[in-house]
Write an enzyme that holds these catalytic residues in place. Sequence first.
Site, PDB file in Angstrom:
ATOM      1  N   LYS A   1       7.873  77.863  23.326  1.00 60.34           N
ATOM      2  CA  LYS A   1       8.006  78.438  22.576  1.00 60.34           C
ATOM      3  C   LYS A   1       8.692  79.544  22.936  1.00 60.34           C
ATOM      4  O   LYS A   1       8.733  80.377  23.933  1.00 60.34           O
ATOM      5  CB  LYS A   1       6.643  78.416  21.574  1.00 60.34           C
ATOM      6  CG  LYS A   1       5.784  78.706  22.638  1.00 60.34           C
ATOM      7  CD  LYS A   1       4.291  79.056  22.084  1.00 60.34           C
ATOM      8  CE  LYS A   1       3.056  77.833  21.659  1.00 60.34           C
ATOM      9  NZ  LYS A   1       3.355  77.635  20.282  1.00 60.34           N
ATOM     10  N   ARG A   2       9.118  80.286  21.423  1.00 57.84           N
ATOM     11  CA  ARG A   2       9.414  81.881  22.028  1.00 57.84           C
ATOM     12  C   ARG A   2       8.696  82.894  23.060  1.00 57.84           C
ATOM     13  O   ARG A   2       7.769  81.839  23.209  1.00 57.84           O
ATOM     14  CB  ARG A   2       9.757  82.883  20.642  1.00 57.84           C
ATOM     15  CG  ARG A   2      11.288  82.745  20.473  1.00 57.84           C
ATOM     16  CD  ARG A   2      12.167  82.739  21.168  1.00 57.84           C
ATOM     17  NE  ARG A   2      12.649  84.377  21.581  1.00 57.84           N
ATOM     18  CZ  ARG A   2      13.141  85.088  20.616  1.00 57.84           C
ATOM     19  NH1 ARG A   2      14.371  83.827  19.843  1.00 57.84           N
ATOM     20  NH2 ARG A   2      14.035  86.121  20.793  1.00 57.84           N
TER      21      ARG A   2
ATOM     22  N   HIS B   1       5.610  84.955   7.138  1.00 58.63           N
ATOM     23  CA  HIS B   1       6.123  84.066   8.199  1.00 58.63           C
ATOM     24  C   HIS B   1       4.759  84.679   9.487  1.00 58.63           C
ATOM     25  O   HIS B   1       5.009  84.011  10.312  1.00 58.63           O
ATOM     26  CB  HIS B   1       7.008  83.601   8.779  1.00 58.63           C
ATOM     27  CG  HIS B   1       8.201  82.602   7.445  1.00 58.63           C
ATOM     28  ND1 HIS B   1       7.571  81.294   8.116  1.00 58.63           N
ATOM     29  CD2 HIS B   1       8.024  82.928   6.718  1.00 58.63           C
ATOM     30  CE1 HIS B   1       8.385  80.451   7.073  1.00 58.63           C
ATOM     31  NE2 HIS B   1       9.134  81.771   6.690  1.00 58.63           N
TER      32      HIS B   1
ATOM     33  N   LYS C   1       2.555  84.557  22.242  1.00 58.82           N
ATOM     34  CA  LYS C   1       1.354  83.011  21.932  1.00 58.82           C
ATOM     35  C   LYS C   1       0.513  83.367  23.783  1.00 58.82           C
ATOM     36  O   LYS C   1       0.791  81.448  23.907  1.00 58.82           O
ATOM     37  CB  LYS C   1       2.776  83.100  22.023  1.00 58.82           C
ATOM     38  CG  LYS C   1       3.506  82.845  20.538  1.00 58.82           C
ATOM     39  CD  LYS C   1       4.612  82.473  21.106  1.00 58.82           C
ATOM     40  CE  LYS C   1       5.608  82.643  19.388  1.00 58.82           C
ATOM     41  NZ  LYS C   1       5.135  81.625  18.505  1.00 58.82           N
TER      42      LYS C   1
ATOM     43  N   LYS D   1       5.251  69.297  16.891  1.00 57.07           N
ATOM     44  CA  LYS D   1       6.320  68.038  16.700  1.00 57.07           C
ATOM     45  C   LYS D   1       5.407  67.236  18.274  1.00 57.07           C
ATOM     46  O   LYS D   1       5.942  66.295  18.134  1.00 57.07           O
ATOM     47  CB  LYS D   1       7.113  68.527  17.525  1.00 57.07           C
ATOM     48  CG  LYS D   1       8.274  69.237  16.626  1.00 57.07           C
ATOM     49  CD  LYS D   1       8.909  70.178  16.330  1.00 57.07           C
ATOM     50  CE  LYS D   1       9.644  71.003  15.292  1.00 57.07           C
ATOM     51  NZ  LYS D   1      10.055  72.619  15.627  1.00 57.07           N
TER      52      LYS D   1
ATOM     53  N   THR E   1       4.778  75.240  14.229  1.00 59.01           N
ATOM     54  CA  THR E   1       5.062  73.485  14.317  1.00 59.01           C
ATOM     55  C   THR E   1       5.586  73.330  14.905  1.00 59.01           C
ATOM     56  O   THR E   1       5.920  71.796  15.797  1.00 59.01           O
ATOM     57  CB  THR E   1       6.849  73.768  13.125  1.00 59.01           C
ATOM     58  OG1 THR E   1       7.694  75.086  13.903  1.00 59.01           O
ATOM     59  CG2 THR E   1       6.354  74.692  12.086  1.00 59.01           C
TER      60      THR E   1
HETATM   61  C1  26W Z   1      12.948  91.433  11.388  1.00 57.86           C
HETATM   62  C2  26W Z   1      12.780  90.846  13.503  1.00 57.86           C
HETATM   63  C3  26W Z   1      12.640  89.264  12.464  1.00 57.86           C
HETATM   64  C4  26W Z   1      12.910  88.049  13.229  1.00 57.86           C
HETATM   65  C5  26W Z   1      11.946  86.598  12.451  1.00 57.86           C
HETATM   66  C6  26W Z   1      10.480  89.681  12.671  1.00 57.86           C
HETATM   67  C7  26W Z   1       9.912  88.804  12.733  1.00 57.86           C
HETATM   68  C8  26W Z   1      11.073  87.400  12.565  1.00 57.86           C
HETATM   69  C9  26W Z   1      10.334  85.288  11.656  1.00 57.86           C
HETATM   70  C10 26W Z   1       8.968  86.141  10.384  1.00 57.86           C
HETATM   71  C11 26W Z   1       9.126  85.439  13.190  1.00 57.86           C
HETATM   72  C12 26W Z   1       8.538  83.664  13.302  1.00 57.86           C
HETATM   73  O1  26W Z   1       9.775  82.977  13.204  1.00 57.86           O
HETATM   74  N1  26W Z   1       7.817  83.045  12.075  1.00 57.86           N
HETATM   75  C13 26W Z   1       7.050  82.155  12.974  1.00 57.86           C
HETATM   76  O2  26W Z   1       7.338  80.965  11.737  1.00 57.86           O
HETATM   77  C14 26W Z   1       7.472  79.805  11.998  1.00 57.86           C
HETATM   78  C15 26W Z   1       7.780  79.073  10.275  1.00 57.86           C
HETATM   79  O3  26W Z   1       6.786  79.344   9.165  1.00 57.86           O
HETATM   80  C16 26W Z   1       5.542  80.199  12.074  1.00 57.86           C
HETATM   81  O4  26W Z   1       5.359  78.533  11.708  1.00 57.86           O
HETATM   82  C17 26W Z   1       5.267  81.199  12.950  1.00 57.86           C
HETATM   83  O5  26W Z   1       3.965  80.276  12.999  1.00 57.86           O
HETATM   84  C18 26W Z   1       5.746  82.605  13.134  1.00 57.86           C
HETATM   85  O6  26W Z   1       5.311  82.589  14.093  1.00 57.86           O
END
Ligand code: 26W
Length: 799
Positions: free
Chosen positions: A530-531, A342, A536, A642, A638
């Site tokens: 968004k976060r 992701h 971003k 929306k 995503t």
């Molecule tokens: C280990 C800490 C950590 C926690 C969560 C690292 C990475 C993440 C996720 C992979 C971050 C995340 O939410 N990525 C997002 O995933 C969405 C669903 O696929 C995408 O639409 C976003 O672009 C992407 O940033």
Amino acid sequence: MEKSIESELSQKDEIIDKIKLFIRAGSAKRSEQATEFEKWMALSRTVVERMATNWQDTRTTYSTMRQAHYFSAEFLVGRSLVNNLVNLGMFEDAKAAISEMGGSLAEIEEQENDAALGNGGLGRLAACFLDSCATLNLPVTGYGIMYRFGLFRQEIEYGFQKEYPDTWKEKGYPWLIRRDELRVKIHYDDLDVFATPSDLPITGYGTNNVNTLRLWRAEPAQEFDFNLFNSQRFDAAVIERNRVNDIWRVLYPNDTTYEGKVLRIRQQYFFVSASLQDIVREHKAFHGDTLGNFAQFHSVQLNDTHPAIGIPELMRILTQENNMDWDQAWLITKNTFAYTNHTILSEALEKWDIGIFQYLFKDLYHIIERINDQFRSEMSSLGLAQDKIDMLSPIGEGKVRMAWLAIYGSYSINGVAKLHTQILESHTLNAWYKIWPSKFSNKTNGVTPRRWLRTCNPELSALLTQLLGNDKWITNLEELKKLQHLESDPAVMEKFMAIKQVKKQQLVDFIYKTEGIKLDPNSLFDIQIKRLHEYKRQLLNALSILDLYFDIKDSPDKPRVMRSFIFGAKAAPGYFRAKGIIKLINEIVNLVNNDPIASKLMKVVFVHNYNVSSAEILFPAADVSEQISTAGLEASGTGNMKFMLNGAVTHGTYDGANVEIVEAVGWDNAFIFGERVENFPAIRGYYNPRWQYENIPGLKRAVDALVDGTLNDQGAGMFQDIFNSLLYGTIVQEADVYYILGDFADYRNSRKILDQAYLDRMGFARKCWINICSSGVFSSDRTIMEYANDLWKITSAKI
Ligand code: 26W
């Protein structure tokens, strides 16, 4: 099927009876005395009761089929009541029932806390996927952790983000059903615990099937230690209990920065081991005491690497608990797991010190070592050079590299948008792609049209249904394409604009209630939610707002489009610079909104505690969707989908799924700006943001506002840090790595183009309409069908 008047009456009356019953049983009161919360509880129980038998029957139906299991550390579910009422066709009757009892469904709805068991995109995607699986009658179960505290509640105090615990289920939560009989034991070298599941029902739209999200909590494996208690060592007994409760206490509020915390890997192992044991137990119950056919019946999707420890854990279960020989077990394991990536941000790549593994689970570490050895000899025999093998092996530099492990131990690796998958294949994971090209594929993300259109925008939904003559679009979003020609029908466009106005007014009311700021519903609503992360580029948006502010001060009489800039974002609690950007936005809010001249032409709002429920109000009210990440860094996005679904135009970079949005709507119906990903390697060689700062008219003034007293971070040093990061960089980071000043001029210019487009009221409505009608491909139903057909090889079964 047409329902008769009588049966509709009877469903409503039945709901009234059930609500009264559950109020008596749950609160020991007459319904007239019940609080709003008690009514919410009772109505929710009414819904659970209604689907209980179907839920059980669904599990039975799936149990003998080939199934998929979605392993995720995060599920950002949001509220359940209205979503379930709509899915089960009970909404209108429930509304009538409540009003007959003298209440309002809208008020009862507000009683429900969000289940915020996720950070952002990855967690919300998991929730959309479950919705699609249920709607499509697919045998897919979600597995995760029942965090006692979800993602923190955000308050803004003096402009700063403050975090408070999210006590989402302390007062009771009727959607989670305990399954104590299914508890399993989890062994760590320093601790044994029980994992006990609670199930959350996942209803689909217009189907009797009810799927399951199974969430685990930890409980002490030994009874409370009375010896400690009797020897007055009450504290020691309590400490032991705390160690167990720690495991499921809280969701780590980080996304995209990985932290090597022992507790986090404890959590990961906890839910993954419990879930695999659960699947194995059910497998044996329905297929006899054999696991040789395990991979024929099960596929496990790993939502990023957070559950990748499942690979050695399944090896342990097969070889040690079931005496299978290693090679057969490896074949089964490799054919069971599939891995979704992701993000390409390197700081998000999980790499665990081998010391942590040796401390928590020696056994499992030995298995990882053996997997590692096997990988190395396989690669040797393929003729790979030693240094290459060192780079690619699951263990290296004293760490277990979870992504490397996931790639080796899976039959499939996928990215989440075309551009993202391309980058994985050609750069980030290129070495593996060269070895196993056929394991790689793209699965562009999607969102559920049930929550993100039908439920959050009933007004627009009704129009679409009326124009199509049916509501098939709810489960087949491509149907909306048939309405595209109506862009040239002024009467339809007027209706659409009237609905947008209603949604904007609803957001105006919400923002007045939550932030005390009055927006003009006739202004252009420009939203970035968004976060908070530097990539971003909320900072780019903020700087351009400052620039506009100064421009208005310079020439207040220039005719302009009135704008409302709306932000919503949580920052990871330890991410200093992201918190600085939140403070900055809030200072801009004060500066602009308190200025007698500027505030007539623009307003800025920071909506605090952005979550799924506020998102449901924000998306439908937008005119413009801000998707402005540095090209190449947003895997998909995503939220962009929306907005599109609700008729906002994208203002964005050519990044992630924005690329595919443009492909769907055409260049005339999106506003794309900024540098392309392919140009960055060259740019990096000579880029010096000081040039932009000195030479782009107005930019210096906006950037200087950070440090010249215009804006004040009350001594926190945050704005100076941001200023330095843009112009000078730090010891560890070059200046402006996210190319904010580089894209500034183009961003400002495309905002002007947008303003012009917005002045043509009808023309702008057409663009929005085309966005809605082209959104079919972004339904998570499409995404899930691709997972089901290409990767999981599962078929649907209706109960
Ligand atoms: C280990 C800490 C950590 C926690 C969560 C690292 C990475 C993440 C996720 C992979 C971050 C995340 O939410 N990525 C997002 O995933 C969405 C669903 O696929 C995408 O639409 C976003 O672009 C992407 O940033």
